[in-house]
Motif scaffolding. Structure first.
Motif, PDB file in Angstrom:
ATOM      1  N   ALA A  32      37.461  35.080  37.311  1.00  0.00           N
ATOM      2  CA  ALA A  32      38.483  35.310  35.960  1.00  0.00           C
ATOM      3  C   ALA A  32      38.128  33.833  35.176  1.00  0.00           C
ATOM      4  CB  ALA A  32      39.134  35.582  35.574  1.00  0.00           C
ATOM      5  N   ARG A  33      38.017  32.629  35.812  1.00  0.00           N
ATOM      6  CA  ARG A  33      37.836  31.581  35.297  1.00  0.00           C
ATOM      7  C   ARG A  33      36.043  31.111  35.302  1.00  0.00           C
ATOM      8  NH1 ARG A  33      38.872  25.679  39.104  1.00  0.00           N
ATOM      9  NH2 ARG A  33      38.182  24.396  37.261  1.00  0.00           N
ATOM     10  N   ARG A  54      29.969  39.154  31.146  1.00  0.00           N
ATOM     11  CA  ARG A  54      31.618  38.605  31.614  1.00  0.00           C
ATOM     12  C   ARG A  54      32.311  39.490  32.550  1.00  0.00           C
ATOM     13  NH1 ARG A  54      34.649  34.859  27.479  1.00  0.00           N
ATOM     14  NH2 ARG A  54      33.417  33.044  27.086  1.00  0.00           N
ATOM     15  N   GLU A  58      32.277  38.414  36.693  1.00  0.00           N
ATOM     16  CA  GLU A  58      34.410  38.797  37.542  1.00  0.00           C
ATOM     17  C   GLU A  58      34.011  39.911  38.262  1.00  0.00           C
ATOM     18  OE1 GLU A  58      38.723  39.228  35.917  1.00  0.00           O
ATOM     19  OE2 GLU A  58      37.391  38.763  34.595  1.00  0.00           O
ATOM     20  N   THR A  62      33.827  38.409  42.345  1.00  0.00           N
ATOM     21  CA  THR A  62      34.908  39.310  43.180  1.00  0.00           C
ATOM     22  C   THR A  62      34.712  39.339  44.379  1.00  0.00           C
ATOM     23  OG1 THR A  62      36.356  39.731  40.979  1.00  0.00           O
ATOM     24  CG2 THR A  62      36.842  40.845  43.051  1.00  0.00           C
TER      25      THR A  62
END
Length: 156
Positions: A32-33, A54, A58, A62
């Motif tokens: 997420a960052r 995005r 993400e 992950t």
């Protein structure tokens, strides 16, 4: 509007700052960052995978960090100009069976006027290594310490 200084056009100093900020974010292994550094419609090519936006970034990260364990990355600017930066990078990680890898790659980055990356093209090659051959040693997750050698200093 999100923004991520420094902004283009890049200088040697600001390109190095951008590369180090990216390195630090990726070493957090926080999808997420990391995703927040990209435009909402960012386009990637990562090896043979194409990612758009995005949410996909993400999800991709992950999955990546679920496979690539104890991940540690170092980036170095290769060249820069205008709103683009080219970096070379190396990271070390191991798989679930304990096999270590050193992954060498190049990335081409393109930024918007707010300093967000809108395009990322990455070419990467993996080499199996023994754990005794590892060169990247620092506590993780977290940034590479300031006194840890970079790629050139390590002869990579």
């Amino acid at each position: 509007m999100d923004s991520r200084p420094p902004f283009p056009p890049f200088t040697a100093e600001t390109a190095a700052q951008k590369a180090r900020a990216a390195e630090d974010a990726w070493n957090s292994c926080d999808p997420a960052r990391v995703a927040l550094a990209y435009t909402v419609d960012s386009r990637w090519r990562n090896r043979e995978v194409f990612v758009h936006g995005r949410a996909e970034i993400e999800a991709f990260l992950t999955q990546k960090w679920a496979r690539e364990l104890d991940y540690r990355l170092i980036k170095e600017v290769w060249t820069y100009g205008g709103n683009r930066i080219a970096v070379r990078f190396v990271y070390e990680s191991h798989d679930a069976q304990g096999q270590w890898f050193r992954s060498h790659g190049n990335e081409n980055w393109e930024f918007d006027e707010h300093g967000l990356m809108q395009r990322r093209h990455a070419s990467i090659n993996d080499i199996a290594i023994d754990e005794s051959e590892r060169l990247f040693h620092w506590d993780r997750p977290g940034p590479r310490p300031a006194d840890h050698p970079g790629l050139t200093d390590l002869g990579l």
